[in-house]
Structure formats: structure tokens, C-alpha cells
Design a protein around this motif. Structure first.
Motif, PDB file in Angstrom:
ATOM      1  N   VAL A  48      -4.828   2.226  -5.598  1.00 34.74           N
ATOM      2  CA  VAL A  48      -5.738   3.103  -4.853  1.00 34.74           C
ATOM      3  C   VAL A  48      -5.141   3.443  -3.483  1.00 34.74           C
ATOM      4  CG1 VAL A  48      -8.012   3.260  -3.784  1.00 34.74           C
ATOM      5  CG2 VAL A  48      -7.767   2.255  -6.061  1.00 34.74           C
ATOM      6  N   ARG A  49      -4.576   2.453  -2.828  1.00 33.14           N
ATOM      7  CA  ARG A  49      -3.994   2.671  -1.498  1.00 33.14           C
ATOM      8  C   ARG A  49      -2.802   3.618  -1.560  1.00 33.14           C
ATOM      9  NH1 ARG A  49       0.061   0.439   1.522  1.00 33.14           N
ATOM     10  NH2 ARG A  49      -0.308   0.397   3.801  1.00 33.14           N
ATOM     11  N   GLY A  50      -2.008   3.512  -2.646  1.00 32.94           N
ATOM     12  CA  GLY A  50      -0.842   4.380  -2.767  1.00 32.94           C
ATOM     13  C   GLY A  50      -1.195   5.831  -3.022  1.00 32.94           C
ATOM     14  N   ASN A  51      -2.404   6.130  -3.495  1.00 31.29           N
ATOM     15  CA  ASN A  51      -2.813   7.511  -3.759  1.00 31.29           C
ATOM     16  C   ASN A  51      -3.564   8.143  -2.585  1.00 31.29           C
ATOM     17  OD1 ASN A  51      -2.277   8.248  -6.817  1.00 31.29           O
ATOM     18  ND2 ASN A  51      -2.897   6.112  -6.771  1.00 31.29           N
ATOM     19  N   LEU A  52      -3.674   7.429  -1.489  1.00 35.35           N
ATOM     20  CA  LEU A  52      -4.313   7.989  -0.306  1.00 35.35           C
ATOM     21  C   LEU A  52      -3.286   8.692   0.579  1.00 35.35           C
ATOM     22  CD1 LEU A  52      -6.676   5.020   0.632  1.00 35.35           C
ATOM     23  CD2 LEU A  52      -7.264   7.100  -0.626  1.00 35.35           C
ATOM     24  N   SER A  53      -3.757   9.555   1.430  1.00 36.12           N
ATOM     25  CA  SER A  53      -2.873  10.271   2.353  1.00 36.12           C
ATOM     26  C   SER A  53      -2.375   9.333   3.446  1.00 36.12           C
ATOM     27  CB  SER A  53      -3.613  11.456   2.975  1.00 36.12           C
ATOM     28  OG  SER A  53      -4.729  10.998   3.726  1.00 36.12           O
ATOM     29  N   GLU A  54      -1.304   9.758   4.121  1.00 38.79           N
ATOM     30  CA  GLU A  54      -0.754   8.952   5.200  1.00 38.79           C
ATOM     31  C   GLU A  54      -1.763   8.774   6.321  1.00 38.79           C
ATOM     32  OE1 GLU A  54       1.983   7.347   5.434  1.00 38.79           O
ATOM     33  OE2 GLU A  54       2.949   7.991   3.582  1.00 38.79           O
ATOM     34  N   ALA A  58      -3.465   5.067   7.679  1.00 40.26           N
ATOM     35  CA  ALA A  58      -3.235   4.638   9.058  1.00 40.26           C
ATOM     36  C   ALA A  58      -4.458   3.946   9.650  1.00 40.26           C
ATOM     37  CB  ALA A  58      -2.843   5.824   9.927  1.00 40.26           C
ATOM     38  N   HIS A  59      -5.595   4.001   8.954  1.00 41.77           N
ATOM     39  CA  HIS A  59      -6.820   3.386   9.443  1.00 41.77           C
ATOM     40  C   HIS A  59      -7.145   2.130   8.633  1.00 41.77           C
ATOM     41  CE1 HIS A  59      -7.041   7.621  10.712  1.00 41.77           C
ATOM     42  NE2 HIS A  59      -7.730   7.153  11.765  1.00 41.77           N
ATOM     43  N   TRP A  60      -7.882   1.263   9.277  1.00 41.52           N
ATOM     44  CA  TRP A  60      -8.325   0.024   8.628  1.00 41.52           C
ATOM     45  C   TRP A  60      -9.464   0.288   7.649  1.00 41.52           C
ATOM     46  CZ3 TRP A  60      -6.151  -4.588   8.542  1.00 41.52           C
ATOM     47  CH2 TRP A  60      -6.898  -5.681   8.058  1.00 41.52           C
ATOM     48  N   PRO A  61      -9.567  -0.264   6.445  1.00 39.14           N
ATOM     49  CA  PRO A  61      -8.746  -1.389   5.951  1.00 39.14           C
ATOM     50  C   PRO A  61      -7.551  -0.969   5.133  1.00 39.14           C
ATOM     51  CG  PRO A  61     -10.606  -1.097   4.484  1.00 39.14           C
ATOM     52  CD  PRO A  61     -10.735  -0.037   5.553  1.00 39.14           C
TER      53      PRO A  61
END
Length: 257
Positions: A48-54, A58-61
Motif C-alpha cells: 500500500v505504501r509503495g503505491n502512494l505518491s511521494e 512524506a507525511h506520517w504514518p
């Protein structure tokens, strides 16, 4: 555990004597399964994290990176293989608790044959006895609801309960003491280990004597089987053949033609 159940106390007879697993080894079963679940959760997080934008990462979590996906996937495959291998091995070393009963001579005083019950391990690996309990059921006992745990008696308590019914040890019955750790060896034969011998008077006075045996296999899992030591004793097909006076065979008389 009480020494004896009061007369008329609701006691039920177990319907099935099928063997069942009652406990798994927490270190060899629960720990690998928990590790597998954690690795699956970590992998889902990284996917899931790898499919998010940069900008989002850059924001938590989403800034938290647990482990790169490739080594995580490798660890997941190893953990899954360990869980499957453990399950297959557990089936291989699982004991097969069996029992056999028949009328035999010479086990108790007197000329009459006694009902003898024995258990054996028909599996491929040895198992150690963990615990043995007994449940005495009389004709006056009411069958209603599940068996309470305090209705199961130890060997000494069972002897006291049977003595209160007027049954004499070493004459009306004899029970074998199977201590904790006693090995049920996987011999590959049908040779049984005697757990009890009972006279005809015992069979007339007691409706059922259930034996609950628990064993631990090679991977630390605990298996249980409940058997009725008197099951089949009243069946006509199992009736003993008592010794009687021999009938002389008829001698043919030659006939003169």
C-alpha cells in the motif's frame, strides 16, 4: 476434584470416543503462525505504501518503512513453508489411540472369565501418557448435560468409588496405573497394554467405566480419547466360552456286510 459424585447427580456418557487434539504446542505452532501473520501485515503495508505518491509518503504514518518488499516477500515464503511443513509433520507423528476388549481366563480369582480392556498406539511414532482419568456411571445416574470436570476421578479415587459400591479390588476388578510419561510405543502390531480387568459382577453393578487418556506426541501436541472399558461386555457376540466337561467323541462301529 471430588472423590465421588452424589447419587442421582446428572452425569452424561460421552457420545463419541473419537480421538481429538485438545492442545497444540504454543512454541511450535502458535509462534510460527503469529510470525506469518505479522509478515503478511508488513507486506500489505509496504504494498500500500509503495503505491502512494511521494508527497503522501512524506507525511506520517506513511513515512514508516518496515522492510523492503523483496526481502519481506522472501521471509514470508520461508515462514509459510515452515507452517505448512510443521502441519504435515504433525500429521505424520500423530498417534492413533486404539483399544481392544475381550473375555480372558486367569486374570481374576475364580474359574469364570473376566472382561479385559487394553489400549495401544497404532501410529508411526511413540507418544507419552500425559494424564489418565476415570468416570464411573451407575444405572441410577441421570444422564443430563455435559460431563463436569470434577466428575473425572483419579485411579485412587476411582478405587474408593468402586469400593463404596461393594466391589472388591483384585477380585471384582483390577485397574492398571499408567503414570505420566509412560510411553505408548508404536510397535506396528495390535498388542495392547492392559488398563483394566473386570468380573461379571462388576459388569452387572456398573453401567459404564469411561477412561480418558491424554498423550503428548513428538511435536508437543496433546491428544485425547475417551473409551468405555465395559463397551461390548454385555453383547451376546462377545459372550465368553466357559470351559466345561469334554464330551467324548462318538466312535463309529464297523458294520459287517
Amino acid at each position: 476434584m471430588s472423590n465421588s459424585a452424589p447419587s442421582g447427580r446428572p452425569v452424561t456418557v460421552p457420545v463419541s470416543d473419537a480421538q481429538r487434539r485438545i492442545r497444540r504446542n504454543p512454541w511450535l505452532f502458535t509462534a510460527p503462525l503469529v510470525l506469518l501473520c505479522l509478515l503478511v501485515a508488513f507486506l500489505l503495508w509496504e504494498v500500500v505504501r509503495g503505491n502512494l505518491s511521494e508527497a503522501t509518503r512524506a507525511h506520517w504514518p506513511w513515512r514508516l518503512q518496515l522492510m523492503p518488499e523483496e526481502p519481506l516477500a522472501s521471509l514470508l515464503a520461508v515462514a509459510a513453508g515452515a507452517v505448512v511443513a510443521r502441519a504435515q509433520y504433525a500429521r505424520t507423528v500423530r498417534p492413533m489411540l486404539g483399544w481392544r476388549s475381550e473375555y480372558v481366563a486367569g486374570e481374576l480369582p475364580g474359574d469364570a472369565k473376566a472382561w479385559s480392556t487394553g489400549v495401544f498406539n497404532g501410529g508411526q511414532h511413540n507418544a507419552g501418557v500425559h494424564r489418565v482419568d476415570y468416570l464411573v456411571v451407575r444405572d441410577s445416574d441421570v444422564l443430563d448435560g455435559p460431563v463436569p470436570e470434577d466428575a473425572w476421578l483419579s485411579l485412587s479415587e476411582t478405587g474408593e468409588r468402586l469400593a463404596s459400591l461393594g466391589l472388591r479390588p483384585a477380585r471384582d476388578f483390577r485397574l492398571a496405573w499408567l503414570g505420566a510419561g509412560f510411553p505408548l510405543v508404536a510397535t506396528g502390531t495390535y498388542e495392547t497394554i492392559s488398563v483394566g480387568v473386570f468380573s461379571k459382577r462388576f459388569i452387572e453393578e456398573v453401567r459404564a467405566l469411561h477412561l480418558r487418556i491424554q498423550v503428548v506426541d513428538s511435536v508437543g501436541d496433546t491428544h485425547e480419547r475417551i473409551l468405555d472399558c465395559l463397551k461390548g461386555a454385555r453383547e451376546p457376540v462377545a459372550a465368553p466360552v466357559e470351559q466345561g466337561p469334554a464330551t467324548p467323541a462318538a466312535v463309529p462301529v464297523p458294520r459287517i456286510p
